[in-house]
Design a protein around this motif. Structure first.
Motif, PDB file in Angstrom:
ATOM      1  N   ALA A 100      11.488  -7.107   1.787  1.00  0.00           N
ATOM      2  CA  ALA A 100      11.272  -6.752   0.282  1.00  0.00           C
ATOM      3  C   ALA A 100      11.724  -7.621  -0.279  1.00  0.00           C
TER       4      ALA A 100
ATOM      5  N   SER B 163       6.390 -10.177  -0.478  1.00  0.00           N
ATOM      6  CA  SER B 163       6.266  -9.455  -1.588  1.00  0.00           C
ATOM      7  C   SER B 163       5.642  -8.068  -0.598  1.00  0.00           C
ATOM      8  N   LEU B 164       6.389  -7.237  -0.707  1.00  0.00           N
ATOM      9  CA  LEU B 164       5.799  -5.774   0.149  1.00  0.00           C
ATOM     10  C   LEU B 164       4.858  -5.424  -0.648  1.00  0.00           C
TER      11      LEU B 164
ATOM     12  N   THR C 164       5.421  -3.666  -6.184  1.00  0.00           N
ATOM     13  CA  THR C 164       6.654  -4.153  -5.208  1.00  0.00           C
ATOM     14  C   THR C 164       8.058  -3.096  -5.249  1.00  0.00           C
TER      15      THR C 164
END
Length: 286
Positions: A200, A206-207, A272
């Protein structure tokens, strides 16, 4: 909604037709230019029949297409190994991988951007070896150790796409269930959560986590992946996996619907930064 190979033929044909018209040629003129019958050009452009990579090269040369990335992508859609006739890395696993999986990997390897919703398991590109082994063993019945090893090798080799130069962007929305499901046991999950936190922080990843508290959401019908290509949006495709095969959606309205759904999911998911904290909290509580 089509299976992968049919979609690829149609997308390839549509792109070749656009390239032909872009240089001001009719299908008959293009056929005479390369020494073919007009019906062959028409069959290729409508996706009615398969096309050999050599024939795609002939048309690209006739249309004076110099863009190396576009050439490689269109050749990939025709089934070529790559633009330089070198076999892709997954060629060594042809005896292990079903055609639908090979098709998925080829799209993944060429995409400039990927958007994915996962509701049950960690995305393959972010799995640890132990997690990948546990997931594969659970998902495919009756695997002997040799075949299991090969499938795990493929899963890990796929992750090399994120180290490409330049790498594709990966935007992933993970349901909270992905983080809490015990895959492989506590130790495997602990390492997997650490791996997610590391991934990440990569600039190309992008998590976001969609917590249970968000309630019912548009993604409860199942996971999906949207592949996008920098050369042309006409080649973008949504892939839906089921137990026995993969289905591809390539109509404009389907792409728009899934893109809007993904944006909605992101808006309901944690940011995020908060997602990183959420993952850390689950890891700490284990």
């Amino acid at each position: 909604m089509q299976h992968g190979p049919a979609v690829r033929r149609r997308k390839l044909g549509a792109e070749l037709r656009a390239l032909r018209t872009g240089v001001g040629l009719t299908s008959g003129e293009a056929a005479r230019l390369v020494g073919w019958h007009q019906s062959k050009v028409s069959r290729i452009e409508t996706g009615a029949s398969g096309v050999k990579p050599a024939d795609v090269r002939t048309l690209l040369d006739a249309y004076a297409v110099q863009d190396a990335q576009l050439r490689e992508l269109l050749l990939m859609l025709s089934g070529a190994d790559d633009g330089q006739d070198r076999p892709h890395w997954w060629h060594a696993y042809r005896g292990v991988l079903p055609p639908t999986y090979r098709d998925f990997i080829s799209l993944e390897s060429q995409a400039s951007a990927m958007r994915t919703l996962e509701t049950s398991v960690v995305p393959g590109l972010l799995q640890t070896p132990a997690y990948a082994r546990a997931v594969t063993r659970a998902a495919v019945d009756g695997l002997d150790d040799e075949r299991l090893d090969a499938l795990v090798e493929v899963r890990l080799a796929r992750q090399g796409v994120l180290r490409a130069v330049p790498p594709p962007t990966l935007k992933a929305v993970l349901d909270e269930a992905v983080l809490r499901r015990e895959v492989g046991g506590p130790e495997v999950m602990a390492h997997q959560l650490e791996r997610l936190a590391e991934a990440a922080r990569l600039p190309q990843v992008s998590l976001q986590v969609l917590p249970f508290a968000a309630g019912a959401h548009i993604g409860i019908t199942g996971p999906f992946v949207i592949f996008s290509f920098s050369n042309t949006s006409d080649l973008d495709v949504v892939v839906l996996d089921n137990l026995t095969s993969s289905l591809h959606l390539e109509r404009k309205e389907d792409l728009e619907a899934y893109s809007e759904a993904f944006d909605t999911l992101r808006s309901h998911a944690l940011s995020t930064e908060d997602s990183l904290d959420f993952i850390a909290g689950i890891h700490q509580d284990r």
